[in-house]
Structures are given as structure tokens and as C-alpha cells.
Design a protein around this motif. Structure first.
Motif, mmCIF file in Angstrom:
data_model
loop_
_atom_site.group_PDB
_atom_site.id
_atom_site.type_symbol
_atom_site.label_atom_id
_atom_site.label_comp_id
_atom_site.label_asym_id
_atom_site.label_seq_id
_atom_site.Cartn_x
_atom_site.Cartn_y
_atom_site.Cartn_z
ATOM 1 N N CYS A 1 0.632 5.358 4.648
ATOM 2 C CA CYS A 1 1.763 4.440 4.545
ATOM 3 C C CYS A 1 3.010 5.165 4.050
ATOM 4 C CB CYS A 1 1.419 3.271 3.620
ATOM 5 S SG CYS A 1 0.234 2.133 4.368
ATOM 6 N N CYS B 1 -0.684 4.490 0.258
ATOM 7 C CA CYS B 1 -1.593 5.595 0.544
ATOM 8 C C CYS B 1 -0.805 6.677 1.299
ATOM 9 C CB CYS B 1 -2.781 5.119 1.375
ATOM 10 S SG CYS B 1 -2.359 4.658 3.057
ATOM 11 N N HIS C 1 -2.985 0.234 9.248
ATOM 12 C CA HIS C 1 -4.421 0.472 9.054
ATOM 13 C C HIS C 1 -5.011 -0.775 8.414
ATOM 14 C CE1 HIS C 1 -3.760 0.853 4.756
ATOM 15 N NE2 HIS C 1 -2.815 1.719 4.980
ATOM 16 N N CYS D 1 0.835 -1.186 0.000
ATOM 17 C CA CYS D 1 0.000 0.000 0.000
ATOM 18 C C CYS D 1 0.876 1.245 0.000
ATOM 19 C CB CYS D 1 -0.904 -0.021 1.243
ATOM 20 S SG CYS D 1 -1.939 1.447 1.370
HETATM 21 ZN ZN ZN Z 1 -1.807 2.413 3.342
#
Ligand code: ZN
Length: 88
Positions: free
Chosen positions: A31, A28, A87, A26
Motif C-alpha cells: 500500500c 503495508c 489486496h 493499511c
Molecule cells: Zn496494504
């Protein structure tokens, strides 16, 4: 005038450059910032004093050379966050 850590620019540039080479589950905003935080905690800061609003990254990108320490720290941080994203 502001204090600015040049290594922050290098870390974010390094994340963008190697995200296709290192397997990350990930990327995002959360992250990405976790990766940057882990990498920055393992690197010595390089502070400069800048004028307000002066964007160093732009001037620097014209002749950008990656610091191998930065690449190593970011690669390691990507592995840590990739294994255990904070998360769901
Ligand atoms: Zn993430």
C-alpha cells in the motif's frame, strides 16, 4: 553515477510524516508503494545525478522542508489507496 529523483525521497518522507494524520486503513509495503506511485505520477520529477552509493536523503534530512505539492499529492494518494487497497 546514477540518476535519482529527489521527489521520491520527498514522497516517502511525506508518507512517514503524515500517516498519523491521514486515516489510512493499511500501510503495508504494498500500500505504501501504491501511495508513492500515485503521488509520483501526479508530481513533476526532480532528477539529480548522484555518485554511486551517495544517500541524498540523509544529507537532505538535516534541513528538510516539505513541499506543499508533495504533501497534497500524498494526502490524495492515501485517500485513494485507503478506499481501495489492492489486496485482501
Ligand atoms: Zn496494504
Amino acid at each position: 553515477m546514477k540518476l535519482h529523483n529527489l521527489i521520491e525521497d520527498e514522497v516517502f518522507n511525506a508518507i512517514d510524516s503524515i500517516k498519523n494524520e491521514v486515516q489510512v486503513k493499511c500501510l503495508c509495503e504494498k500500500c505504501k508503494l501504491d501511495i508513492a506511485a500515485i503521488a509520483l505520477n501526479n508530481l513533476s520529477p526532480k532528477y539529480i545525478v548522484t555518485e554511486e552509493g551517495y544517500v541524498y536523503a540523509k544529507a537532505n534530512s538535516m534541513n528538510y522542508q516539505f513541499n506543499t505539492d508533495v504533501i497534497a499529492a500524498v494526502t490524495e494518494a492515501m485517500k485513494i489507496v485507503g478506499k481501495n487497497p489492492k489486496h485482501d
